[in-house]
Design an enzyme around this catalytic site. Structure first.
Site, PDB file in Angstrom:
ATOM      1  N   GLY A 239     -69.440 -29.375  51.161  1.00 55.49           N
ATOM      2  CA  GLY A 239     -68.074 -29.421  51.643  1.00 55.49           C
ATOM      3  C   GLY A 239     -67.490 -30.815  51.613  1.00 55.49           C
TER       4      GLY A 239
ATOM      5  CB  ILE B 138     -60.810 -44.194  48.774  1.00 56.06           C
ATOM      6  CG1 ILE B 138     -61.092 -44.896  50.107  1.00 56.06           C
ATOM      7  CG2 ILE B 138     -60.504 -42.705  48.984  1.00 56.06           C
ATOM      8  CD1 ILE B 138     -62.326 -44.417  50.851  1.00 56.06           C
ATOM      9  CG  LEU B 139     -65.195 -42.353  44.507  1.00 55.41           C
ATOM     10  CD1 LEU B 139     -66.448 -41.661  44.012  1.00 55.41           C
ATOM     11  CD2 LEU B 139     -64.837 -43.511  43.588  1.00 55.41           C
ATOM     12  CG  ASN B 140     -60.067 -36.650  45.929  1.00 59.72           C
ATOM     13  OD1 ASN B 140     -59.156 -36.591  46.750  1.00 59.72           O
ATOM     14  ND2 ASN B 140     -60.270 -35.704  45.035  1.00 59.72           N
TER      15      ASN B 140
ATOM     16  CB  THR C   1     -62.371 -35.016  48.952  1.00 60.98           C
ATOM     17  OG1 THR C   1     -62.441 -36.157  48.106  1.00 60.98           O
ATOM     18  CG2 THR C   1     -61.992 -33.803  48.129  1.00 60.98           C
TER      19      THR C   1
ATOM     20  CE  LYS D 220     -68.458 -51.720  52.478  1.00 60.08           C
ATOM     21  NZ  LYS D 220     -67.785 -52.468  53.572  1.00 60.08           N
TER      22      LYS D 220
ATOM     23  N   GLY E   5     -69.119 -40.214  54.723  1.00 61.76           N
ATOM     24  CA  GLY E   5     -69.351 -38.881  55.273  1.00 61.76           C
ATOM     25  C   GLY E   5     -69.556 -38.860  56.772  1.00 61.76           C
ATOM     26  CD  GLU E   6     -74.220 -39.245  58.132  1.00 57.72           C
ATOM     27  OE1 GLU E   6     -75.000 -38.852  58.984  1.00 57.72           O
ATOM     28  OE2 GLU E   6     -74.599 -39.853  57.101  1.00 57.72           O
TER      29      GLU E   6
END
Ligand code: MOS
Length: 734
Positions: A464, A625-627, A630, A697, A700-701
């Site tokens: 996700g 930031i790649l996207n 998301t 970097k 996710g957390e």
């Protein structure tokens, strides 16, 4: 070149998920499938005296009842430290008659349908020999011990006790976080099928390669004979990083009954045998000069664990790196109880630790009567206090500044109970956020087809987060082909090896490999073209060639160029490919962490004690930031879980039974839409040339880190009550 990286592309797997086309582990219905249902222990400690399976065996549809009486004894697979992730490697399922916690699998019924197996599981009679159980952590504080986790359990420099004793201003408090569960949407499930000595497993996992290795070891077959697939995961948050007992049981059962076997845990079962965030009790003592310089930091405490797992909650990790002070002492210890195994849960270590540290920092700001942001800026760590290394990049001051401005922090009056909106007490609070930027070895392969389509693959996971989408973006931009032409394949151990998707390391690790494979593939095609007499690029300098929109073009003369597809066709090539194995440099001269600042506004009903989080503004700097879409989604998910941690989440433990009690989604409260008002995330731009080849970097957390203390600090500002014991429920405010 049209930028692809950073653009807010929709998820490539979004349509499959909303239409139900995406197939999750439990939806793999193989021919001749049998179903296993677990029988679980009702005592926390002791042994199994007898198992009466006669009624179960003669029930309709039952094929086998498996327990320690007839199961093969699986060898110890080595545990987390040996890169084999069996969470309970000290006690493989059905290895003996011992019982270590309520909810431990003591038998499994295999039947032709799930209903038959469930019915028969209820007929299995287990008699126990209970022994006195250790259940309540506070009663066993004196047995706390050091156990090495991902970081050493202790760290110190200077003389923290001495500096604290002589500090003009002190804060010394204890903070508690209760047991919490991951509550991911998809409970754990597995379908296992043997074909001779070849094993195929459909799992819901964060770690397919380690699961493969663990199963190979446990069942004595070559690693290459095991295939693990996990293309869709309905949430994990750390609870699917380990091969939990049901994984071994399904595989064992499939071998014993010579049929494919499915295990789908019930929601209730998943609360006992698949990890949780352990209860922690953390003391933070801060000493400061009157003008706000920290002179001492002590962070110590205990967290629950048990005797059959390796887990240690490393809550002192962020304190080692967060603020500059000459005197530090930290120590996290564990208390082994007869309770289920704890495990990683979203931002393990950092998140619980930052709740305590950032609450204490707020208390210090009040003790000093200085602004909480100012206190943090005053004690900014210009390099990493844990090891003296320079940061690869650090933009926390920009996060404080941009977050404060967007939030309207200057309008805050600092006295508690000084702001109101009608009857509501209004509180504004803030906290810092941080999470280490990890990276692990990863491999990827990129294949260009003669029609110009590109397949990129790595056996990583999509739980996700947006992995599939951002990896396609990364490959598309690196190769200079349209985003729509790239397919990213993942979630299968037949693909190039990828690490566990945990510790926020997927993009940094797998992204670096995808970038390398795509770069190499592009160079291969360029080399083919420049050496080709029929190419308009013949004889040109490869470094003078750019790629965009599926076409190679000479930078110095854009009239010269040709499409990738044309080059492959002319050479009668169906495909060209490149593979890359990437790993982090040993002895990295930099320390790498993502940082952020979280701001919360709460409204508290002064008569009823009800807390509403009216607004969260959070500014994060996570490298490239790649996207944007998301990435925001990742941050929103973390922030929402942080709201839950602050106000709702706790799994209650029955002190006599040793059992978790609110083991369903009706009673284990998590935020719903009505609990979540305005969330405003600022993506603070950050250029990091050192962290890894793609400059990203992990994010996710970090989204959850800092949220609970920002809310707790806001509640104090609103009410004048400092709650040091999460969650902040109504009764604690009345
Ligand atoms: Mo994450 S809790 O490191 O899967």
């Amino acid at each position: 070149m049209i930028p692809i990286i950073g653009e807010p592309h929709d998820r490539v797997d979004g349509r499959q998920k909303v239409t139900g086309e995406a197939r999750y582990a439990a939806e793999n219905n193989l021919p001749n499938l049998a179903y296993a249902v677990l029988v679980t222990s009702t005592i926390p400690a002791g042994s199994i005296a007898a198992i009466d399976a006669a009624a179960a065996k003669s029930a309709p549809g039952v094929i086998s009842v498996i327990s320690h009486l007839n199961a093969p004894k699986l060898p110890d697979t080595g545990g987390q430290q040996q890169e084999s992730n069996a969470a309970e490697h000290h006690h493989m399922p059905f290895s003996d008659d011992s019982v270590h916690y309520v909810g431990q699998a003591v038998a499994a019924v295999v039947a032709d349908t799930f209903e038959h197996a469930t019915h028969a599981a209820g007929l299995v009679r287990v008699n126990y020999r209970p022994t006195p159980a250790r259940i309540v952590m506070e009663e066993h504080r004196s047995d706390a011990k050091e156990r090495q986790g991902n970081a050493p359990a202790t760290f110190s420099k200077g003389d923290a006790e001495g500096a604290l004793a002589s500090a003009p201003v002190k804060v010394d408090q204890v903070y508690r976080i209760p047991y919490e569960h991951h509550n991911q949407m998809e409970p754990h499930a597995l379908v296992a099928a043997w074909d001779g000595d070849r094993l195929t497993v459909h799992d819901s996992a964060q770690n397919i390669f380690t699961t493969r290795q663990t199963l190979a070891k446990a069942f004595g077959v070559p690693t290459e004979s095991v295939r693990v697939m996990s293309p869709f995961v309905g949430g994990a948050f750390g609870s699917k990083g380990s091969a939990w007992p049901h994984v071994f049981i399904a595989v064992m059962a499939a071998r014993m009954v010579r049929r494919p076997v499915k295990i789908a845990l019930t929601r209730r079962q998943a609360y006992f045998s698949n990890g949780h965030r352990p209860l922690t009790e953390q003391r933070v003592a801060l000493g400061a000069t009157a003008d706000g310089k920290l002179v001492a930091m002590i962070h110590e405490g205990i967290g629950q664990t048990n005797t059959v797992c390796d887990y240690v909650e490393g809550f002192t990790s962020p304190t080692r790196s967060m603020y500059a002070t000459p005197n530090v002492r930290v120590a996290h210890r564990v208390v082994e109880l007869d309770l289920p195994s704890p495990t990683y849960m979203r931002a393990p270590g950092e998140n619980p630790g930052m709740y305590a540290l950032e609450s204490a920092m707020d208390e210090m700001a009040y003790a000093l009567k200085i602004d909480p942001i100012q206190l943090r800026v005053l004690n900014h760590a210009d390099d990493d206090p844990a090891n003296g290394k320079p940061w690869s990049s650090k933009s926390i001051k920009e996060c404080y500044a941009q977050g404060a401005e967007r939030f309207g922090w200057p309008r805050r009056t600092s006295e508690p109970r000084s702001m109101r909106d009608g009857r509501q007490l209004i509180g504004l609070g803030m906290a810092s956020a941080t999470y280490p930027s990890h990276r692990a070895p990863a491999s990827a392969r990129a294949v260009m087809h003669r029609d110009g389509n590109v397949d990129v693959s790595s056996g990583t996971h999509e739980m996700g987060m947006g992995t599939a989408t951002v990896m396609a973006q990364l490959a598309a931009e690196t190769l200079g082909v349209p985003f729509e032409r790239v397919t990213f394949r993942y979630g299968d151990t037949t693909l190039p090896r990828a690490p566990i998707s945990a510790g926020s390391l997927t993009v940094a690790s797998v992204g670096s490999a995808v970038f390398a494979a795509s770069s190499q593939l592009k160079r291969k095609v360029i080399d083919l073209a420049t050496a080709d007499a029929s190419s308009p690029l013949n004889g040109t300098d490869p470094n003078d060639i750019d790629a965009a929109d599926g076409k190679l073009t000479l930078k110095s003369d854009p009239s010269r160029g040709e499409a990738y597809a044309a080059i492959l066709r002319r050479h009668y090539l169906d495909t060209m490919d490149a593979a890359a194995d990437e790993k982090p440099e040993p002895n990295d001269p930099y320390s790498a962490r993502a940082f952020g600042a979280v701001f919360a506004e709460v409204g508290v009903d002064p008569d009823l004690g009800i807390v509403r989080v009216r607004r969260i503004v959070a500014a994060f700097a996570g490298g490239r930031i790649l996207n944007a879409k998301t990435a925001r989604s990742q941050y929103h998910g973390g922030i929402i879980q942080g709201i839950g941690m602050a106000l709702l989440e706790q799994t209650h433990l029955d002190r006599n039974l040793g059992a978790f009690t609110n083991v369903n989604l009706a009673e284990n409260l998590v935020p719903v839409n009505a609990d979540v008002r305005s969330i405003d995330v600022i993506l603070v731009p950050e250029d990091d040339p050192h962290v890894n080849p793609i400059g990203a970097k992990g994010i996710g957390e970090i989204g959850i880190v800092g949220v609970a203390p920002a809310i707790a600090n806001a509640v104090y500002h609103a009410t004048g009550k400092r709650v040091r014991d999460l969650p902040i429920t109504i009764e604690k405010l009345l």
